[in-house]
Design an enzyme around this catalytic site. Structure first.
Site, PDB file in Angstrom:
ATOM      1  N   ARG A  35       0.840  -1.195   0.000  1.00 39.67           N
ATOM      2  CA  ARG A  35       0.000   0.000   0.000  1.00 39.67           C
ATOM      3  C   ARG A  35       0.878   1.248   0.000  1.00 39.67           C
ATOM      4  O   ARG A  35       1.836   1.359   0.760  1.00 39.67           O
ATOM      5  CB  ARG A  35      -0.910  -0.017   1.219  1.00 39.67           C
ATOM      6  CG  ARG A  35      -2.005   1.047   1.202  1.00 39.67           C
ATOM      7  CD  ARG A  35      -2.978   0.807   2.330  1.00 39.67           C
ATOM      8  NE  ARG A  35      -3.591  -0.520   2.248  1.00 39.67           N
ATOM      9  CZ  ARG A  35      -4.396  -1.024   3.176  1.00 39.67           C
ATOM     10  NH1 ARG A  35      -4.666  -0.315   4.270  1.00 39.67           N
ATOM     11  NH2 ARG A  35      -4.918  -2.229   3.022  1.00 39.67           N
ATOM     12  N   TYR A 142      22.185  -5.157   6.085  1.00 40.34           N
ATOM     13  CA  TYR A 142      21.833  -5.618   4.742  1.00 40.34           C
ATOM     14  C   TYR A 142      22.546  -6.933   4.432  1.00 40.34           C
ATOM     15  O   TYR A 142      21.933  -7.909   3.994  1.00 40.34           O
ATOM     16  CB  TYR A 142      22.220  -4.539   3.727  1.00 40.34           C
ATOM     17  CG  TYR A 142      21.960  -4.905   2.293  1.00 40.34           C
ATOM     18  CD1 TYR A 142      20.674  -4.972   1.785  1.00 40.34           C
ATOM     19  CD2 TYR A 142      23.032  -5.140   1.425  1.00 40.34           C
ATOM     20  CE1 TYR A 142      20.437  -5.272   0.451  1.00 40.34           C
ATOM     21  CE2 TYR A 142      22.811  -5.441   0.093  1.00 40.34           C
ATOM     22  CZ  TYR A 142      21.518  -5.515  -0.393  1.00 40.34           C
ATOM     23  OH  TYR A 142      21.299  -5.821  -1.715  1.00 40.34           O
TER      24      TYR A 142
END
Length: 317
Positions: A35, A142
């Site tokens: 969204r 990461y």
């Protein structure tokens, strides 16, 4: 015919990979989005789309069931520099989300592609000709999520028979989508500055080499690894792939061969620089070449010519 769900379809890789898959296959190629990042334009108009937040296992399962998905491309992640500032969110998306994907794939018998990265290596790995199998001790969140993702994917393949496959992407260079907070993003931004006639402020220091790849080669790799004969794959998660390695001076010099008045100055970002220095200079991709025929089509010269041409058209220069 293939039915594919691309999670993260509006991101840097996903937006281009989704369109390439739609050109390659006749089945439903579903653009999974979160969204606030809904697909637009051709991406929205050329095929089905569905809200699929990787942290919501129910949404993943519903998309797989509704479209009879047989392959999932899991591209959801926070890039390197962003992940350092939001480590908990990077883990939540990269690992909690991956487990959701793998569990759905186990239950629904889907193949899964989850990219890893040169960031999965750390400063203790060999810098030049980094082997396929070597020590992986990254010092970034990461990198930690990428190594963990490789191990989880291998576990689900060995334990449950899920067809998981992956490549370790180098820095990716594209004229289509804007960078999203990666350490290698300077190698995209530099072309934009050159075409616009701007002085480029480089956040990476001279002499810092990193593996890079033009996006068309990266997209081919993501598709070819999933089409590879599984009987020939001794590795799965994850293959080194390589194309070119350069530092800022080399890419700037190549651009000046085409735009002689291009200027670059250094404004080094300590965070990105520290990350870059912990990564390899150049990967050894022998295993990918031998096991599934990987071979890049672009080098620095051919990529630069194409980037400058495409960006000039796009920017009206």
């Amino acid at each position: 015919m293939k039915n594919v769900l691309v999670i993260g379809s509006t991101g840097q890789i996903g937006s281009e990979l989704t369109m390439k898959l739609r050109h390659e296959y006749t089945g439903d190629i579903v653009a999974g989005y979160i969204r606030g990042a809904e697909p637009h334009g051709e991406l929205a108009e050329s095929g089905p789309a569905m809200e699929v937040d990787i942290t919501n296992a129910t949404q993943i399962a519903e998309a797989v069931e509704h479209y009879h998905v047989d392959t999932i491309y899991n591209l959801a992640a926070l890039l390197s520099a962003v992940a350092e500032n939001k480590p908990q969110l990077a883990w939540h998306i990269g690992i909690d989300g991956l487990i959701n994907v793998l569990e759905v794939a186990r239950e629904k018998h889907c193949a899964v592609f989850t990219p890893s990265s040169i960031g999965s290596f750390g400063p203790n790995a060999p810098k030049d000709g980094t082997p396929q199998d070597t020590i992986q001790q990254p010092r970034t969140m990461y990198g930690v999520t990428k190594v963990t993702g490789e191990l989880l994917s291998n576990y689900y393949a060995l334990k449950f028979g899920v067809d998981t496959r992956s490549v370790r992407f180098p820095g990716l260079i594209s004229y289509v989508t804007s960078p999203g907070g990666g350490t290698t993003d300077y190698a995209v931004d530099i072309y934009y500055s050159a075409v616009k006639g701007e002085v480029f402020k480089c956040p990476i220091a001279a002499g810092t080499f990193m593996d890079m790849m033009y996006m068309p080669d990266a997209l081919r790799a993501a598709i070819e690894i999933m089409e590879a004969d599984p009987d020939k794959l001794h590795h799965r998660n994850s293959f080194n792939i390589a194309s070119m390695s350069f530092d800022p001076e080399i890419i700037a010099g190549k651009i000046r061969e085409h735009i002689p008045d291009f200027e670059m100055v250094y404004d080094v970002d300590p965070l990105r620089q520290s990350i870059a220095e912990s990564w390899p200079n150049r990967l050894d991709d022998t295993c990918a070449r031998m096991e599934w025929g990987w071979k890049p089509e672009y080098d620095l010269e051919t990529m630069t010519i194409d980037m400058l041409d495409k960006l000039a058209r796009r920017l009206g220069k």
